[in-house]
Design a protein around this motif. Sequence first.
Motif, short mmCIF file in Angstrom:
data_model
loop_
_atom_site.label_atom_id
_atom_site.label_comp_id
_atom_site.label_asym_id
_atom_site.label_seq_id
_atom_site.Cartn_x
_atom_site.Cartn_y
_atom_site.Cartn_z
N ASN A 137 2.88 4.57 5.70
CA ASN A 137 2.11 3.52 5.04
C ASN A 137 2.03 2.33 6.00
O ASN A 137 3.02 1.63 6.22
CB ASN A 137 2.79 3.12 3.73
CG ASN A 137 1.97 2.18 2.92
OD1 ASN A 137 1.48 1.18 3.41
ND2 ASN A 137 1.84 2.48 1.64
N ASN A 188 6.00 5.34 0.19
CA ASN A 188 5.16 6.02 -0.79
C ASN A 188 6.01 6.77 -1.82
O ASN A 188 5.73 6.73 -3.01
CB ASN A 188 4.17 6.97 -0.10
CG ASN A 188 3.11 6.23 0.66
OD1 ASN A 188 2.86 5.05 0.43
ND2 ASN A 188 2.47 6.90 1.60
N TRP A 205 0.20 10.54 -2.69
CA TRP A 205 1.24 11.34 -3.34
C TRP A 205 0.84 12.82 -3.38
O TRP A 205 1.68 13.69 -3.19
CB TRP A 205 1.53 10.82 -4.74
CG TRP A 205 2.13 9.44 -4.75
CD1 TRP A 205 2.97 8.90 -3.83
CD2 TRP A 205 1.92 8.42 -5.72
NE1 TRP A 205 3.30 7.62 -4.17
CE2 TRP A 205 2.67 7.29 -5.34
CE3 TRP A 205 1.17 8.35 -6.89
CZ2 TRP A 205 2.70 6.11 -6.06
CZ3 TRP A 205 1.19 7.17 -7.62
CH2 TRP A 205 1.95 6.07 -7.21
N TYR A 246 -2.87 5.65 -3.75
CA TYR A 246 -1.53 6.22 -3.95
C TYR A 246 -1.58 7.60 -4.57
O TYR A 246 -0.77 8.46 -4.22
CB TYR A 246 -0.64 5.26 -4.74
CG TYR A 246 -0.23 4.11 -3.90
CD1 TYR A 246 0.76 4.24 -2.96
CD2 TYR A 246 -0.89 2.89 -3.99
CE1 TYR A 246 1.12 3.19 -2.13
CE2 TYR A 246 -0.54 1.84 -3.17
CZ TYR A 246 0.46 2.00 -2.24
OH TYR A 246 0.80 0.97 -1.42
#
Length: 154
Positions: free
Chosen positions: A34, A95, A27, A23
């Motif tokens: 995803n 996300n 990010w 993640y």
Amino acid sequence: MHYIKNPTVTEEHLQKFASNDFYIEAWQKKLKWNWGAFWLGGIFLLYRKMYLAFIIFLAANVFMLIVTSSVNLSTIEFRALFMLMLNTPLAFFINEIYLRHAEKKIEKIMKNHADDKLQDYHIRKVGGFNFFIPFTVFFVMPVCLTLLYVNLFQ
């Protein structure tokens, strides 16, 4: 970091919350898709401890089920199409949703606990994943309900 909107949250906090580097990289790179969320839908939300998002997703599924049943579109093809209509935006936005979810949870922990070790403990406890709840909801409960139904109505 540029992707973190909450000034009290650090990348280290987010890494502890997510319990892996996937993640953080997603990010940082602003990845939008995803696959886990696309294929698993609500199971993914429960796995990542996003219970409110799961309830909203479940309500959308129930709504779609009612709509398809009421207009006689209850064939497997239409249900698959509606599942795609729900899972595609979920996979695209999850996300970012998970990042904001993590920031909100971490901020609350930071406000409630001054001690660094206590903060770390609670961030790891509140974040991460939960295998038990999605497994129970999607596998154990249906088996138990089926057995109950068979025993009551046979």
